[in-house]
Design an enzyme around this catalytic site. Sequence first.
Site, PDB file in Angstrom:
ATOM      1  N   LYS A   1      34.229 -21.978  49.680  1.00 55.66           N
ATOM      2  CA  LYS A   1      35.599 -21.969  49.114  1.00 55.66           C
ATOM      3  C   LYS A   1      36.803 -22.676  49.527  1.00 55.66           C
ATOM      4  CE  LYS A   1      36.529 -23.731  45.111  1.00 55.66           C
ATOM      5  NZ  LYS A   1      36.428 -24.583  44.631  1.00 55.66           N
TER       6      LYS A   1
ATOM      7  N   ASP B   1      39.357 -20.715  50.108  1.00 58.12           N
ATOM      8  CA  ASP B   1      39.983 -18.978  50.876  1.00 58.12           C
ATOM      9  C   ASP B   1      41.721 -19.675  51.211  1.00 58.12           C
ATOM     10  OD1 ASP B   1      37.740 -18.329  49.262  1.00 58.12           O
ATOM     11  OD2 ASP B   1      36.380 -18.422  51.197  1.00 58.12           O
TER      12      ASP B   1
ATOM     13  N   TYR C   1      29.585 -29.197  49.384  1.00 57.28           N
ATOM     14  CA  TYR C   1      29.681 -27.905  49.124  1.00 57.28           C
ATOM     15  C   TYR C   1      29.862 -27.210  50.290  1.00 57.28           C
ATOM     16  CZ  TYR C   1      30.667 -23.177  47.531  1.00 57.28           C
ATOM     17  OH  TYR C   1      30.945 -21.502  47.793  1.00 57.28           O
TER      18      TYR C   1
ATOM     19  N   TYR D   1      31.381 -31.118  44.514  1.00 60.70           N
ATOM     20  CA  TYR D   1      31.062 -30.948  45.386  1.00 60.70           C
ATOM     21  C   TYR D   1      30.050 -29.627  45.193  1.00 60.70           C
ATOM     22  CZ  TYR D   1      34.575 -34.435  47.022  1.00 60.70           C
ATOM     23  OH  TYR D   1      34.633 -35.268  47.070  1.00 60.70           O
TER      24      TYR D   1
ATOM     25  N   GLY E   1      43.700 -30.582  69.242  1.00 65.46           N
ATOM     26  CA  GLY E   1      44.896 -30.787  69.238  1.00 65.46           C
ATOM     27  C   GLY E   1      45.428 -30.054  67.998  1.00 65.46           C
TER      28      GLY E   1
ATOM     29  N   GLN F   1      63.961 -10.610  50.250  1.00 67.86           N
ATOM     30  CA  GLN F   1      64.807 -10.628  49.853  1.00 67.86           C
ATOM     31  C   GLN F   1      66.191 -11.413  50.303  1.00 67.86           C
ATOM     32  OE1 GLN F   1      63.373  -6.319  49.164  1.00 67.86           O
ATOM     33  NE2 GLN F   1      65.432  -7.060  48.937  1.00 67.86           N
TER      34      GLN F   1
ATOM     35  N   ASP G   1      36.438 -18.628  58.266  1.00 67.36           N
ATOM     36  CA  ASP G   1      34.677 -18.209  57.208  1.00 67.36           C
ATOM     37  C   ASP G   1      33.709 -18.069  59.147  1.00 67.36           C
ATOM     38  OD1 ASP G   1      32.364 -17.462  56.508  1.00 67.36           O
ATOM     39  OD2 ASP G   1      32.760 -17.351  54.633  1.00 67.36           O
TER      40      ASP G   1
ATOM     41  N   GLN H   1      30.783 -20.828  59.285  1.00 63.84           N
ATOM     42  CA  GLN H   1      30.635 -21.667  58.405  1.00 63.84           C
ATOM     43  C   GLN H   1      31.572 -22.511  58.307  1.00 63.84           C
ATOM     44  OE1 GLN H   1      30.217 -19.589  54.252  1.00 63.84           O
ATOM     45  NE2 GLN H   1      32.147 -20.309  53.647  1.00 63.84           N
TER      46      GLN H   1
END
Length: 372
Positions: free
Chosen positions: A232, A234, A229, A355, A104, A242, A12, A95
Amino acid sequence: MSKTTVSLIKCDIGSLAGHHVVPKPLLDIGEKHLKEAQKGGIINSYYVFHAGDDLELLMVHKEGEDNPEIHKLAWDTFQEAAKKAVQLKLYGAGQDLLKTAFSGNVKGMGPGVAEMEIEERSSDPLLVFAGDKASGGAFNYPLFRIFADPFNTAGLIIDPNMVGGFKFEVLDIKENQKIVMKCPEEMYELIALIGSPERYTISRVWRAKDSLLCATTSTTRLSLIAGKYVGKDDPVCLVRAQHGLPAVGEVLAPFLHSYFVEGWMRGSHWGPLMPVGLKNSRCTVFDGPPRLVALGFQVSHGMIASDDDGKPLIGDLFDDPAFDLARREAVEHAAVLRRMGEFEPARLPAEAMEYTTLSKVLEKLKDRFVKV
Ligand code: 13P
Ligand code: 13P
Ligand code: MG
Ligand code: MG
């Protein structure tokens, strides 16, 4: 045979109108960097897309997992996109870029990573899942259904190549340790752990009989990197399908219904997951509901199978009326939870709130508590 690596690296780096969506100028920067890298021979194929406000770089190459050059390519792309986000005064510019000096590997620096080095089978269908307003453990439930639940995956009963079951690697986020568990033998113990997705996250899945790698997920915990915080985690996930593995339709079957994930508004609420096509990959109500996109493609000669012009052939798997029921359920469940306001279980339990900015509220009140 030489191996092929699929890398999905996401970040993000800023969003249009709050935490809603990655705008086109940032997607264009992703496209530009990966096109150059393809020309320069660093990667063979790529696809740039977004899951809500997360920029997603899907790359296919020969360099293996955790390759510094591939990770640097992603890091540099995110850096330039973040600069653009600052210029445009996008929300949350940069963010997830939590560290400054690249060393690295992007793991532990903010971006999320799911990678898989595979020996290509004669035909190798691969699915990419990317979520927004969710968290690492969001894939525990569907991965269990796909690789261990015979009521979801008929192949576990019908296909002799699958009856030996699957092995799951589970990370214990709190104690920083991992364990491998085998299903069906250890199914109950596995559920005992992964039923707490905020602590235990499935990170890898292999077919038991030959240890063929079938799935990997990102397991970043931004709050543990930043100590506070910052949004999140994400998550993203890669799943092979298959021919002795669950069919694509079995991989998608858990998403016939919505289910609950941690995330949503301020990363602090349980929210119903909504499977969507790319055109609806953007968060709105209460910064959600948490969304998930699923793309399908063929890994082919070290590349994404492409058309004659070199354009990758990508299936937008949730862009289908078959998932209308799950979407309707997600909206209905969203409405039920929002009636609860900040009362649990709509809001995450206290430990998960450590958090968030809630700890600042407690800090402010601490001198006013008196002993009883
Ligand atoms: P495979 O065993 O070839 O994957 O076939 C299963 C199937 O395609 C069912 O949908
Ligand atoms: P993201 O992690 O998607 O940026 O969401 C942050 C947030 O607080 C949404 O309400
Ligand atoms: Mg954001
Ligand atoms: Mg996001």
